[in-house]
Each structure stands twice: as structure tokens, then as C-alpha cells.
Design a protein around this motif. Structure first.
Motif, PDB file in Angstrom:
ATOM      1  N   ALA A 308       0.902  -1.033   0.100  1.00 19.77           N
ATOM      2  CA  ALA A 308       0.059   0.067   0.042  1.00 19.77           C
ATOM      3  C   ALA A 308       0.879   1.205   0.095  1.00 19.77           C
ATOM      4  O   ALA A 308       2.097   1.242   0.551  1.00 19.77           O
ATOM      5  CB  ALA A 308      -0.969  -0.013   1.402  1.00 19.77           C
ATOM      6  N   GLY A 309       0.236   2.227  -0.502  1.00 21.81           N
ATOM      7  CA  GLY A 309       1.083   3.653  -0.597  1.00 21.81           C
ATOM      8  C   GLY A 309       1.369   4.186   0.716  1.00 21.81           C
ATOM      9  O   GLY A 309       2.335   4.758   0.992  1.00 21.81           O
ATOM     10  N   CYS A 310       0.372   3.804   1.401  1.00 19.18           N
ATOM     11  CA  CYS A 310       0.542   4.425   3.152  1.00 19.18           C
ATOM     12  C   CYS A 310       0.883   3.373   3.868  1.00 19.18           C
ATOM     13  O   CYS A 310      -0.005   2.206   3.849  1.00 19.18           O
ATOM     14  CB  CYS A 310      -0.777   4.809   3.604  1.00 19.18           C
ATOM     15  N   SER A 311       1.822   3.349   4.678  1.00 18.46           N
ATOM     16  CA  SER A 311       2.286   2.003   5.103  1.00 18.46           C
ATOM     17  C   SER A 311       1.324   1.415   6.301  1.00 18.46           C
ATOM     18  O   SER A 311       1.688   0.353   6.453  1.00 18.46           O
ATOM     19  CB  SER A 311       4.070   2.269   5.772  1.00 18.46           C
ATOM     20  N   TYR A 312       0.984   2.318   7.048  1.00 20.41           N
ATOM     21  CA  TYR A 312      -0.059   1.770   8.096  1.00 20.41           C
ATOM     22  C   TYR A 312      -1.295   1.061   7.219  1.00 20.41           C
ATOM     23  O   TYR A 312      -1.916   0.318   8.419  1.00 20.41           O
ATOM     24  CB  TYR A 312      -0.873   3.103   8.893  1.00 20.41           C
ATOM     25  N   ILE A 313      -1.485   1.198   6.273  1.00 19.44           N
ATOM     26  CA  ILE A 313      -2.525   0.190   5.565  1.00 19.44           C
ATOM     27  C   ILE A 313      -1.888  -1.374   5.671  1.00 19.44           C
ATOM     28  O   ILE A 313      -2.766  -2.238   5.501  1.00 19.44           O
ATOM     29  CB  ILE A 313      -2.931   0.660   4.383  1.00 19.44           C
ATOM     30  N   ASN A 314      -0.683  -1.465   5.623  1.00 20.22           N
ATOM     31  CA  ASN A 314      -0.070  -2.752   5.426  1.00 20.22           C
ATOM     32  C   ASN A 314      -0.320  -3.507   6.750  1.00 20.22           C
ATOM     33  O   ASN A 314      -0.449  -2.699   7.813  1.00 20.22           O
ATOM     34  CB  ASN A 314       1.051  -2.659   4.831  1.00 20.22           C
ATOM     35  N   VAL A 341      -4.985  -0.197  13.199  1.00 17.44           N
ATOM     36  CA  VAL A 341      -3.687   0.441  13.126  1.00 17.44           C
ATOM     37  C   VAL A 341      -2.940   0.502  14.538  1.00 17.44           C
ATOM     38  O   VAL A 341      -3.541   1.066  15.338  1.00 17.44           O
ATOM     39  CB  VAL A 341      -3.912   1.989  12.163  1.00 17.44           C
ATOM     40  N   PRO A 342      -1.698  -0.047  14.640  1.00 21.91           N
ATOM     41  CA  PRO A 342      -1.017  -0.060  16.052  1.00 21.91           C
ATOM     42  C   PRO A 342      -0.618   1.502  16.195  1.00 21.91           C
ATOM     43  O   PRO A 342      -0.920   2.375  15.496  1.00 21.91           O
ATOM     44  CB  PRO A 342       0.384  -0.602  15.491  1.00 21.91           C
ATOM     45  N   GLY A 343      -0.546   1.465  17.760  1.00 23.41           N
ATOM     46  CA  GLY A 343      -0.444   2.844  18.146  1.00 23.41           C
ATOM     47  C   GLY A 343       1.051   3.209  18.108  1.00 23.41           C
ATOM     48  O   GLY A 343       1.324   4.407  18.455  1.00 23.41           O
ATOM     49  N   ASP A 344       2.078   2.505  17.547  1.00 30.04           N
ATOM     50  CA  ASP A 344       3.358   3.014  17.353  1.00 30.04           C
ATOM     51  C   ASP A 344       3.702   3.446  16.195  1.00 30.04           C
ATOM     52  O   ASP A 344       4.789   3.609  15.650  1.00 30.04           O
ATOM     53  CB  ASP A 344       4.251   1.941  18.074  1.00 30.04           C
ATOM     54  N   VAL A 345       2.622   3.594  14.922  1.00 31.48           N
ATOM     55  CA  VAL A 345       3.086   3.975  13.699  1.00 31.48           C
ATOM     56  C   VAL A 345       3.696   5.426  13.592  1.00 31.48           C
ATOM     57  O   VAL A 345       3.270   6.098  14.419  1.00 31.48           O
ATOM     58  CB  VAL A 345       1.883   3.703  12.519  1.00 31.48           C
ATOM     59  N   PRO A 346       4.628   5.609  12.664  1.00 31.97           N
ATOM     60  CA  PRO A 346       5.045   6.970  12.555  1.00 31.97           C
ATOM     61  C   PRO A 346       3.760   8.128  12.361  1.00 31.97           C
ATOM     62  O   PRO A 346       3.792   9.006  12.588  1.00 31.97           O
ATOM     63  CB  PRO A 346       5.903   7.197  11.341  1.00 31.97           C
ATOM     64  N   GLU A 347       2.801   7.683  11.616  1.00 31.92           N
ATOM     65  CA  GLU A 347       1.659   8.689  11.379  1.00 31.92           C
ATOM     66  C   GLU A 347       0.854   8.654  12.542  1.00 31.92           C
ATOM     67  O   GLU A 347      -0.175   7.785  12.636  1.00 31.92           O
ATOM     68  CB  GLU A 347       0.773   7.770   9.889  1.00 31.92           C
ATOM     69  N   VAL A 348       0.843   9.680  13.121  1.00 32.77           N
ATOM     70  CA  VAL A 348       0.213   9.978  14.498  1.00 32.77           C
ATOM     71  C   VAL A 348      -1.350   9.953  14.108  1.00 32.77           C
ATOM     72  O   VAL A 348      -1.963   9.082  14.812  1.00 32.77           O
ATOM     73  CB  VAL A 348       0.706  11.237  15.073  1.00 32.77           C
TER      74      VAL A 348
END
Length: 615
Positions: A308-314, A341-348
Motif C-alpha cells: 500500500a502507498g501508506c505504510s499503516y494500511i499494510n 492500526v497500531p499505536g506506534d506507527v509514525p503517522e500519528v
């Protein structure tokens, strides 16, 4: 059911005793027919409407009216919907709808006449009405083309609603159920079944009973079809009809969960007929359907999304708990997969978002009307404010589970090659103690499907390999539903049948294998072992074959060296004989003794080194 007074009225006039059409009407039919046959003649809308209205009026009593309908109505509808203006003048939308409605009224009248104890004049049972209906309901007709600015897909949907108000689906299901076989109308089945499926939706489920009746009728005829007839049916047509029946029965399962099991029973019976067919093409298609059957009995418990283009979708998307019923996926479930989405992803801003893989029924009139598309979306408490990231315009055979590739971005989403990978753990579909997996397992064993496949098609290994993996997986533990002794006997017999072709089953035959052997006692014990031991024996057999192959290669090399050495000894012996004849000091009797042997070996070494240099 058909209203008694309607049936009685039609049957009373079906013997031709009613009023005959006046000569002017018959002359008009002849005129329209002549212009349809001619190459440079155009029929006006007025003439078409007048001819159809009179045909409808005199159909129950006039052979001429029936002859006109059966010979020319299909051509009239076809020319209008394919917009062949060299045959029929260009018509306004309201005129097209008026002519199509008149055609539906004639078809409905004809069906009512034919389902009674008698039949209309000159009724040869061919029922051209089915062909006419198939043309009207065919969404691929040019006039309905939704991709064109002049397309009128909504006209087709209106005809489906109109036929419902005429109770036409009820009459059609009764007629088709009364036919002795489907070979006369098989080519019309796809557009008719597609219309039945859509009628369930557009009539708010009022056509469920008719759809169920027509589905049962088609499945029964399909199974009873003669082998010669089956051999002459085109594979794409068979596949499309199966997809249509599956869609109908999956929809009906929300009201009657038994319909899904009924469809799978039909599907298994059809596959058995296909793999027993004398046609290689049909047999091969049947083998591919076995793999599809196995895949249809369960769904992955989770999918791994990547690219996915946005990493948090993976990440991993798990099957939603609402789809489960006693550890199984119910026939009434709408399957979807979720991820948080986990709470530690870079995209706050993305932390804690609920993402969902889910199907969506497309309700816009057009080519995709009531098709299932898959979406990867962000789920919110307000269903109207959700965000779609990716979608997949799924083909009919892809609609029952998330597609693995071919996803496209929605709106401003980054266009990247999104892919899905199913994880190994699966969840069975159906009711507990009677899942589709258990039904399929019984079918494989009771019908000796392995014997049918391996007896004729040893070179087509995908189906038997899939079946062995399937049986080993679902019967690895205790299962009171299946006769374990019968299962073990099948697996034991197949181990001996498959041993000569085991290298074909290996995913990587180049891997080294230890020198293990499958002894006669091991072979005889397979039938008595559990199914989980079956693949242990298969592995041992594969290793034994690999070891034998290495031994064969090494033995072949040793034999070549032996033959070469024997030839050199023979040459040396001939050389010594020649020396003796020349009265040299070396005697032939001394060849095997002491120093003379060393001299000979030296001579052999010198010759061998010269030969190697030449090569």
C-alpha cells in the motif's frame, strides 16, 4: 401459482377454435416479415407495434399469429437492441420501451399457454419465447451499453420489473421445470438466470420462490443431461451457468441456508460427470473445478496486506467475528476482514484507525449492476463518512473472497501495487458437523474420485494433489462424521498408485534427500495408518526415489568406467600377445605377476593420459 381462470381461458382457445385474424392483419405480418428479410427495407415503429398488438390478441387461437411470433419476434427485438437502423428505424426511448413491453406480454401469454395440460397450435416445444426473453434481458446489448453516453441500462431494469408484475417469472419457472431436458434452451440460461438474480433485488425479494424453483430445475436438468449432450456444451457456457447458480443460491441462503448446500451438491455431481466425460476438454475442466470446489469450502482466517502507498494500511487483516457461527462461516454471513492500526506507527493521525476489507453490492444500473466489488476502507462510527482507499472491480468468479491482486486506488490514494496473501489457517464454511469441507470429503471417498482421475489422467496432477492435501488437513484429528477406515483405505491405495509419479508432486525436486527407503512392510501398513501418517509415507517414498535416482546415476557412471577399463585391459592383452609373437622377453603368462604387471599398468596409465589429452 398461475391463476386458474387465466389458464382455463387460454387452454380453451389454444385449439385454434377462437377468432381468426382478418386478412389485413395477416397481410401486415407478411409485410413486416418481408422487410425484415430484405436488405434495404426499414420497418417503422408504427408497423411493429400494430403487428405485435395483433399477434398478442390472436396468439392463443391463430397458427399464423404463432408462426409470426416464433419466426420474427426475436429478430425484431434483436434489431432494436443492437440498434440496426438499416432494419428498423431509429426509435425514441419511449417507443423502445413500448415495443419491449409488448414483446414481454406476448412471451408471458405464450408461457401461460404452454404450462397447461394442452399446448398452443404448432407448438413443437422449442419455446422461442425463452430466446426472446434472453435477448431482452441480455445486459450486453448495445442499447443498454452503460459505457456509452447514449446507453439506456435503466430500460433493461424496467423490463425486469415489468415481467415481475406480469407474474412472468412464476410462469417461466413452471414452464422450465416441466421440460424434459435443458439442451433445447441451454444457450439462453445465462441472461435468464442473471435476470432472476436481479429480480430478487429489484422486487424486494418477492421473486425468491420463483428463483428457487428455477434454480432447482436447472440444477436437476444439468445433472441428468446425457453424456453426449454434455460433451457438446461449450465450457465457457457451463462455467457461466455455474456462476449464475452459485450467485442465486448464495443470495437465497439468507432466507434458506440449505440452498448453499444444495448448490454444492449439484456442483460436485456436475464435476463427477465432467471428469467421467469422454471429452478431454471437459475432463480437464472438471479437474480444474475440483480445485475450485476445495477452495470454496473454506476461507482464510486472515490476509496479509502489503504494497500500500501508506505504510499503516499494510498488515494482517483478521476475519470479523460477526461472520462466525460456532467456529464456522455461516451461509448467511457477509464476510469481511478487519485491522486496527497500531499505536506506534509514525503517522500519528492514523493510530487506532479501523481498516476493513469488505464486499460491496453495486446498485447502479449498468454492466456492474448487482456485481460485488471489494473495497479496502477506513471504518468509522458514521457509515456515511468512511474513507475508501482501494477497490477491486471483481469478476464473477472473484466475488466470494478478497482478490489477491489487481487493486486500484480510490480518489487521492497512492497508486501502488497492493497485494493480499492468504494466511495458512482457514475457517470452514457451513453448519457445524455438516460443513462444506465434510460434505466434499465424503464425496471424494464415496465416489472414488481418485480412481476416476488417476485411472485416465496421470499427467494432470493439480487436482489429486489438492485433494490429498485437503483430506490430510481436515482429517488430521478425530472426525466422527467421516468413516476413518474408508479414508485410510483411500489414502493407502493412492500412495501405491502415486509412487511412480511422486517426483511430479514435489515443489522442488532439486533438494537433496536422505537415503530412506519405503519397505514392503511400510507400504502394506499405510492402509492401516492414520491419514496424518500418509504424507510421512509419501515423504519417505519421495526420498527413496531420489536416493534410487542418485544410485542409478552413480551406477551408470561406474559401469561406463568399468567398460572403459575392460576395453583397455583387452587392448593391453592384445599388445602382449603381439609382443610374444615377436619373440620379446615378456610372456603372456606373466601378465598377472610382479613387475610385469607394473609395466602393464604404467603402459595403461600412459595410454589413458594420452586419451584424456585428446578429449
Amino acid at each position: 401459482a398461475i391463476e386458474p381462470q387465466i389458464k382455463q381461458a387460454n387452454m380453451a382457445s389454444a385449439d385454434g377454435s377462437g377468432p381468426s385474424p382478418p386478412p389485413t392483419v395477416m397481410a401486415m405480418w407478411e409485410e413486416v416479415a418481408d422487410k425484415l428479410r430484405a436488405s434495404q427495407q426499414v420497418v417503422t415503429a408504427k408497423k411493429i407495434m400494430e403487428s405485435l398488438e395483433n399477434a398478442h390478441q390472436y396468439l392463443p387461437s391463430s397458427r399464423e399469429a404463432r408462426r409470426f411470433v416464433e419466426s420474427h419476434l426475436a429478430a425484431i427485438v434483436e434489431n432494436i437492441l443492437e440498434q440496426k437502423h438499416d432494419k428498423i428505424e431509429k426509435l425514441a426511448k419511449y417507443k423502445v420501451e413500448k415495443i419491449l413491453r409488448a414483446a414481454l406480454e406476448i412471451v408471458n401469454e405464450d408461457l401461460v399457454t404452454k404450462v397447461g395440460p394442452g399446448s398452443g397450435p404448432n407448438d413443437d416445444g422449442s419455446c422461442s419465447s425463452l430466446r426472446i426473453l434472453a435477448i431482452i434481458f441480455d445486459k450486453k446489448k448495445l442499447y443498454y451499453n452503460s459505457s456509452s453516453s447514449s446507453g439506456h441500462a435503466e430500460v433493461r431494469i424496467n423490463q425486469i420489473k415489468i415481467f415481475h408484475r406480469m407474474k412472468g417469472y412464476n410462469h417461466l419457472s413452471i414452464y422450465m421445470s416441466s421440460q424434459p431436458s435443458l439442451d433445447r434452451y441451454f444457450s439462453t440460461l445465462h441472461p435468464l438466470l442473471e435476470a432472476f438474480f436481479e429480480a430478487i433485488f429489484v422486487t424486494n425479494e418477492k421473486e425468491i420462490d420463483s428463483a428457487h424453483a428455477i434454480s432447482k430445475s436447472v440444477m436437476r436438468h444439468f445433472i441428468e443431461v446425457d453424456g453426449e449432450v454434455l460433451k457438446n456444451l461449450r465450457i465457457p457456457q457451463i462455467q457461466q451457468v455455474c456462476i449464475d447458480l452459485q450467485r442465486i443460491n448464495k443470495r437465497l441462503a439468507f432466507s434458506n441456508r440449505q440452498t448453499l448446500s444444495d448448490f454444492h451438491e449439484f456442483w460436485r455431481s456436475l464435476v463427477l460427470n465432467l471428469i467421467r466425460s469422454e471429452s478431454i476438454e471437459h475432463k480437464f475442466f472438471g479437474l480444474k473445478q475440483i480445485v475450485a470446489l476445495i477452495d470454496s469450502t473454506h476461507l482464510p482466517k486472515s490476509f496479509l496486506v502489503s504494497g500500500a502507498g501508506c505504510s499503516y494500511i499494510n498488515g494482517t487483516y483478521e476475519l470479523t467475528s460477526s461472520a462466525l457461527d460456532n467456529g464456522c462461516i455461516s451461509a448467511r454471513s457477509i464476510v469481511s476482514y478487519e485491522s486496527v492500526v497500531p499505536g506506534d506507527v509514525p503517522e500519528v493521525e492514523a493510530r487506532g484507525k479501523r481498516l476493513k476489507l469488505h464486499p460491496c453490492l453495486m446498485t447502479e444500473a449498468g454492466d456492474s449492476f448487482l456485481s460485488v466489488w471489494w473495497f479496502l476502507s477506513e471504518e468509522t462510527d458514521d457509515s456515511e463518512s468512511g474513507v475508501d482507499y482501494y477497490f477491486h472491480k471483481s469478476n464473477p468468479h472473484e466475488q466470494n473472497r478478497p482478490p489477491l491482486s489487481g487493486w486500484k486506488p480510490c480518489g487521492s490514494a497512492v497508486d501502488s501495487p497492493l497485494t493480499l496473501e492468504p494466511q495458512s489457517e482457514v475457517i470452514p464454511i457451513g453448519e457445524r458437523r455438516n460443513t462444506l469441507e465434510q460434505q466434499l470429503s465424503k464425496w471424494i471417498i464415496q465416489n472414488k474420485v481418485f480412481d476416476v482421475i488417476l485411472g485416465a489422467q496421470n499427467n494432470l496432477m493439480e487436482a489429486p494433489t489438492a485433494m490429498m492435501k485437503f483430506l490430510s488437513r481436515i482429517h488430521s484429528g478425530d472426525d466422527p462424521v467421516v468413516d476413518r477406515s474408508a479414508l485410510n483405505l483411500v489414502l493407502g491405495q493412492k500412495s501405491r498408485l502415486l509412487e511412480p509419479i511422486l517426483p511430479l508432486l514435489s515443489e522442488d525436486s532439486s533438494q537433496p534427500a536422505q537415503q530412506l527407503s519405503l519397505t514392503t512392510s511400510t507400504q502394506s501398513s499405510i492402509a492401516a495408518s492414520s491419514s496424518s501418517d500418509f504424507f510421512t509415507a509419501i515423504g519417505a517414498a519421495k526420498q527413496r526415489l531420489a536416493s534410487a535416482e542418485r544410485w542409478r546415476r552413480s551406477t551408470q557412471s561406474a559401469m561406463q568406467e568399468y567398460l572403459l577399463a575392460s576395453q583397455e585391459v583387452q587392448n593391453a592383452h592384445s599388445y602382449l600377445v603381439e609382443l610374444e609373437r615377436s619373440r620379446e622377453v615378456i610372456s603372456v603368462d606373466d601378465v598377472d605377476s610382479g613387475d610385469s604387471g607394473d609395466d602393464i599398468n604404467g603402459e595403461m596409465d600412459r595410454r589413458r593420459s594420452k586419451r584424456h589429452r585428446r578429449s
